[in-house]
Write a protein that holds these residues in place. Structure first.
Motif, mmCIF file in Angstrom:
data_model
loop_
_atom_site.group_PDB
_atom_site.id
_atom_site.type_symbol
_atom_site.label_atom_id
_atom_site.label_comp_id
_atom_site.label_asym_id
_atom_site.label_seq_id
_atom_site.Cartn_x
_atom_site.Cartn_y
_atom_site.Cartn_z
ATOM 1 N N ALA A 27 39.428 37.880 37.811
ATOM 2 C CA ALA A 27 39.241 37.968 39.258
ATOM 3 C C ALA A 27 40.062 36.914 39.991
ATOM 4 O O ALA A 27 40.624 37.179 41.067
ATOM 5 C CB ALA A 27 37.753 37.814 39.589
ATOM 6 N N ALA B 206 42.954 37.451 42.945
ATOM 7 C CA ALA B 206 43.001 36.727 44.212
ATOM 8 C C ALA B 206 44.348 36.036 44.396
ATOM 9 O O ALA B 206 44.903 36.011 45.506
ATOM 10 C CB ALA B 206 41.860 35.704 44.270
ATOM 11 N N LEU C 66 41.578 41.881 46.728
ATOM 12 C CA LEU C 66 40.446 40.955 46.901
ATOM 13 C C LEU C 66 39.110 41.690 46.745
ATOM 14 O O LEU C 66 38.176 41.170 46.120
ATOM 15 C CB LEU C 66 40.522 40.290 48.270
ATOM 16 C CG LEU C 66 41.626 39.241 48.446
ATOM 17 C CD1 LEU C 66 41.668 38.754 49.892
ATOM 18 C CD2 LEU C 66 41.417 38.057 47.505
ATOM 19 N N VAL C 67 39.018 42.892 47.295
ATOM 20 C CA VAL C 67 37.789 43.676 47.146
ATOM 21 C C VAL C 67 37.547 43.986 45.672
ATOM 22 O O VAL C 67 36.414 43.876 45.163
ATOM 23 C CB VAL C 67 37.866 44.971 47.979
ATOM 24 C CG1 VAL C 67 36.702 45.905 47.641
ATOM 25 C CG2 VAL C 67 37.859 44.649 49.473
ATOM 26 N N VAL D 45 36.163 40.997 43.865
ATOM 27 C CA VAL D 45 34.736 40.807 44.135
ATOM 28 C C VAL D 45 33.901 41.790 43.316
ATOM 29 O O VAL D 45 32.862 41.432 42.741
ATOM 30 C CB VAL D 45 34.452 40.963 45.643
ATOM 31 C CG1 VAL D 45 32.947 40.986 45.913
ATOM 32 C CG2 VAL D 45 35.108 39.828 46.422
ATOM 33 N N VAL E 251 33.699 40.617 39.644
ATOM 34 C CA VAL E 251 32.750 39.516 39.438
ATOM 35 C C VAL E 251 31.314 39.999 39.596
ATOM 36 O O VAL E 251 30.434 39.671 38.784
ATOM 37 C CB VAL E 251 33.050 38.360 40.409
ATOM 38 C CG1 VAL E 251 31.947 37.309 40.358
ATOM 39 C CG2 VAL E 251 34.401 37.731 40.083
ATOM 40 N N ALA E 252 31.074 40.801 40.620
ATOM 41 C CA ALA E 252 29.707 41.230 40.915
ATOM 42 C C ALA E 252 29.111 42.070 39.791
ATOM 43 O O ALA E 252 27.905 41.984 39.509
ATOM 44 C CB ALA E 252 29.678 42.016 42.228
#
Length: 400
Positions: free
Chosen positions: A93, A97, A180-181, A184, A187-188
């Motif tokens: 991730a 980024a 970027l989405v 996220v 990671v989520a």
């Protein structure tokens, strides 16, 4: 009740562990591998870097993943999967980024190298190491093979799920925000799955009944058997990837429209899922070279047919689906090759050394087919050369 007993009761069962790992593979492959493949045209158009340059950065990440896999395999052997794979998600991730913020080609390439480091800890090679250690030689390897098949069947859905999702995001966001989405989302979903479901550490060798020391990687690397296996697997992987990744120009060369050739490529990908089921049916003889020889022989046949058959379109697409099925089976044959020859102890370190050159070659797959097509004069001639490579793998398999 002891603390250890309470922890055991709270830990997920085998089905939940396998389901969590499978979901993690779908999300990790979908974002860390297919994300840029879908976004690459938007990146190239916005930055002016050109699509080949963007894809070279992607290939650099795959090469970094291959190199890092040697170390990651040793870490998985020694420390267990929970921390390694959780950190792998975070590193991947972070690379996304960095790529979203990159304003130069070197910066973008460096970001994708970081993504490759994350890939080495969360994609199939890490998952195969985990499953090999988890199941060992249980039921003659049957439990391990079934688990690998389930995980790769799930991984085969990654492009189906995330290619449309990424395309939809690109329809409403720019490529930087899209990456970027995706970071996220990675990671989520994957960090809690890895932390919750994976083993914190492996049981002591005495407690697990494994008394034999792991084979020395250096000693195995000095054997003829290892190098016959390595060269054979590189040959069949290169043959399958250079043709299947060049399916669209190969089929359009034979007269199919671009739209129909694109459908052929999509169905070829679906064939990989069927091929992973084919893996379960491959002969399980006393000699572990038989599955490799079987996939190499089938690869030679389908690649030659794909090159020589002029049509009709439905037949060419059907042959392409068969080529995808062989490629799907080959993924699992590669993942099982080390454990079926040298056992589960020390699998991570040894398989890391084994898989690194194969991963590096397949990373160049998108460029290999077109380059050889130019050198030989046509994509059909390139396909025949690939079929010859598969025959080399078939010849070497007997000594692997």
């Amino acid at each position: 009740m002891s603390g250890r007993a309470v922890a055991a009761r709270r830990s997920p069962g085998p089905v939940a562990r396998l389901a969590a790992l499978s979901v993690g593979q779908v999300v990790s492959w979908g974002i860390l591998y297919y994300g840029l493949i879908v976004a690459a045209p938007a990146v190239a158009a916005d930055t002016g870097w050109g699509l080949p340059v963007v894809m070279l950065c992607f290939s650099a990440g795959l090469v970094a993943s291959a190199a890092a896999g040697i170390v990651v395999g040793r870490w998985l052997d020694d420390r267990g999967p929970r921390l390694v794979m959780t950190l792998g998600s975070l590193v991947g991730a972070s690379g996304l980024a960095m790529a979203a913020a990159a304003t130069t080609v070197p910066g973008f390439a460096a970001a994708w190298v970081v993504v490759g480091l994350g890939q080495s800890a969360v994609l199939y090679q890490a998952a195969f190491t985990l499953l090999t250690r988890r199941h060992g030689d249980a039921q003659g390897g049957g439990a391990r093979r079934r688990a690998m098949t389930v995980v790769t069947l799930a991984g085969g859905l990654a492009s189906t799920a995330f290619a449309p999702l990424t395309a939809a995001l690109l329809g409403v966001l720019d490529w930087r925000t899209t990456l970027l989405v995706l970071a996220v989302v990675l990671v989520a979903f994957t960090t809690p799955l890895h932390w919750w479901s994976l083993e914190r550490s492996w049981p002591a060798r005495e407690a697990s009944g494994e008394h034999a020391p792991p084979p020395s990687v250096a000693a195995v690397l000095r054997t003829r058997r290892f190098w016959m296996l390595e060269v054979a697997m590189i040959a069949v992987a290169a043959a399958l990837y250079m043709v299947t990744l060049a399916a669209i120009p190969l089929l359009t060369e034979k007269g199919l429209t671009y739209e129909l050739a694109a459908w052929g490529l999509g169905l070829l990908g679906a064939g990989q899922v069927a091929g992973r089921l084919l893996y379960v049916a491959l002969p399980r003889a006393a000699s572990p070279w038989v599955p490799l020889a079987t996939t190499a022989g089938l690869a030679a046949i389908v690649l030659a047919l794909l090159s020589l058959v002029p049509g009709p379109p439905w037949l060419l697409i059907a042959i392409g689906v068969a080529a995808g099925a062989v490629r799907g089976a080959q993924t699992l044959v590669q993942g099982s090759a080390v454990v079926e020859r040298w056992g589960p102890r020390g699998y991570g370190a040894l398989n890391g050394a084994f898989a690194a050159p194969i991963t590096a070659v397949t990373a160049l797959g998108p460029a290999l087919g077109p380059l050889l097509a130019v050198a030989t004069g046509s994509y059909a001639a390139m396909g025949l050369l690939a079929a010859g490579l598969a025959l080399v793998a078939l010849a070497l398999a007997r000594w692997s």
